[in-house]
Design an enzyme around this catalytic site. Structure first.
Site, PDB file in Angstrom:
ATOM      1  CE1 TYR A 200      -2.877  -3.175   0.616  1.00  0.00           C
ATOM      2  CE2 TYR A 200      -3.321  -2.432   2.851  1.00  0.00           C
ATOM      3  CZ  TYR A 200      -3.509  -3.344   1.838  1.00  0.00           C
ATOM      4  OH  TYR A 200      -4.330  -4.433   2.041  1.00  0.00           O
TER       5      TYR A 200
ATOM      6  N   PRO B 205     -15.574  -7.748   1.292  1.00  0.00           N
ATOM      7  CG  PRO B 205     -15.764  -6.612   3.336  1.00  0.00           C
ATOM      8  CD  PRO B 205     -14.791  -6.933   2.244  1.00  0.00           C
TER       9      PRO B 205
END
Length: 310
Positions: free
Chosen positions: A58, A205
């Site tokens: 990241y 999710p």
């Protein structure tokens, strides 16, 4: 404040964490503001979110650095830091490396960037093709014995790789894809993780917002948008998914929350899942995600959603 225990580790976490790929993840998102990212991390900690999930990739270490800057403003003991490594620079590209030497070096470099003495949860981010996975995990166990990390995770591993990694019972957490539209993990991973007390942390999710009730059957995405490539967003399948998601509206209304809270609460109702780490770019999104922890679905709600997305 609700707390959940992660696998065999002694880590106690609030069940909603923060995925921080938008904090300094300049290689993943264009035009990120670093101050906004740091404020997001501050707001998370202030609002009782204990787990921050980051990774070397990241922003090529930048996310870790920004989190490290914010950590100085708080009690280190109040925050659970998870980070990941496996990407080794090779020319202009990255290759996956799980070799013991590389992983140990990665732990030391992450400690510096995070400006901390220990990392609560350290993951092997992706498997490589050549390192025996138990050797890789044993290298992290050496780091654990040295007090540099507190628990060990693996991410994106197959079941066979997980079994090899956990040969000595050292794996605390598995992170992998799981959502209502892709429930494969229930068959492949959950029996094993349950038996070996490994906490499963799902990523993706809400399936790029598809399970959040954000879209209609007529929604289209601009050319080049990654969602156009995802099977769940194509043609009749997309429309069918939207119809299913819309059927969650009455449950959301009953609990006085929005559809994504219901979806996330359904995951948390599973015994295999202790914590969710939805990403956020803004503090208001984060605060909204936290509401999920207050939703307790009835057995009827759980069964309805289970059958709807079977």
């Amino acid at each position: 404040m609700k707390k959940a225990k992660l696998g065999k580790s002694d880590l106690q976490v609030f069940p909603i964490g923060l995925g921080t790929n938008a904090v300094g993840g300049h290689n993943l998102y264009p035009n990120l503001n670093e101050e906004t990212g740091k404020e997001l991390v501050r707001e998370a900690i202030r609002n009782g979110v204990t787990m921050l999930d980051t990774a070397y990739i990241y922003g090529i270490g930048r996310s870790e650095e920004l989190i490290g800057e914010v950590l100085r403003e708080f009690n280190r003991e109040d925050v659970v830091i998870a980070t990941k490594a496996a990407h080794r620079k090779q020319g202009n590209d990255f290759v996956f490396d799980n070799s013991p030497d590389f992983l140990k070096k990665s732990v030391d470099e992450s400690l510096k960037r995070l400006n901390t003495d220990y990392i609560d949860l350290f993951y092997i981010h992706f498997p490589d093709e050549h390192t025996p996975k138990d050797e890789a995990v044993n290298a992290l166990n050496e780091m654990k014995k040295a007090g540099k990390i507190r628990s060990i995770g693996v991410s994106n591993f197959s079941l066979e790789q997980l079994k090899e990694a956990n040969k000595d019972g050292l794996v605390d957490v598995l992170q992998g894809e799981y959502n209502l539209l892709n429930r494969e993990a229930e068959k492949t991973f959950f029996p094993y993780t349950k038996e070996h007390n490994i906490s499963f942390i799902p990523y993706f999710p809400l399936v790029s917002g598809l399970l959040a009730g954000k879209y209609t059957e007529d929604t289209t995405f601009p050319e080049g948008d990654l969602r156009n490539e995802q099977e769940h967003f194509k043609g009749e399948r997309f429309k069918e998914n939207i119809r299913k998601v819309n059927k969650l509206a009455p449950i959301a209304e009953k609990h006085n929350v929005d559809i994504p809270h219901i979806v996330l609460a359904w995951y948390l109702a599973r015994p295999e899942i202790d914590i969710l780490i939805p990403g956020a770019k803004r503090a208001d999104q984060l605060i909204d995600n936290i509401k999920t922890a207050d939703v307790t679905l009835s057995q009827e709600d759980i069964s309805f959603i289970d059958k709807l997305f079977a």
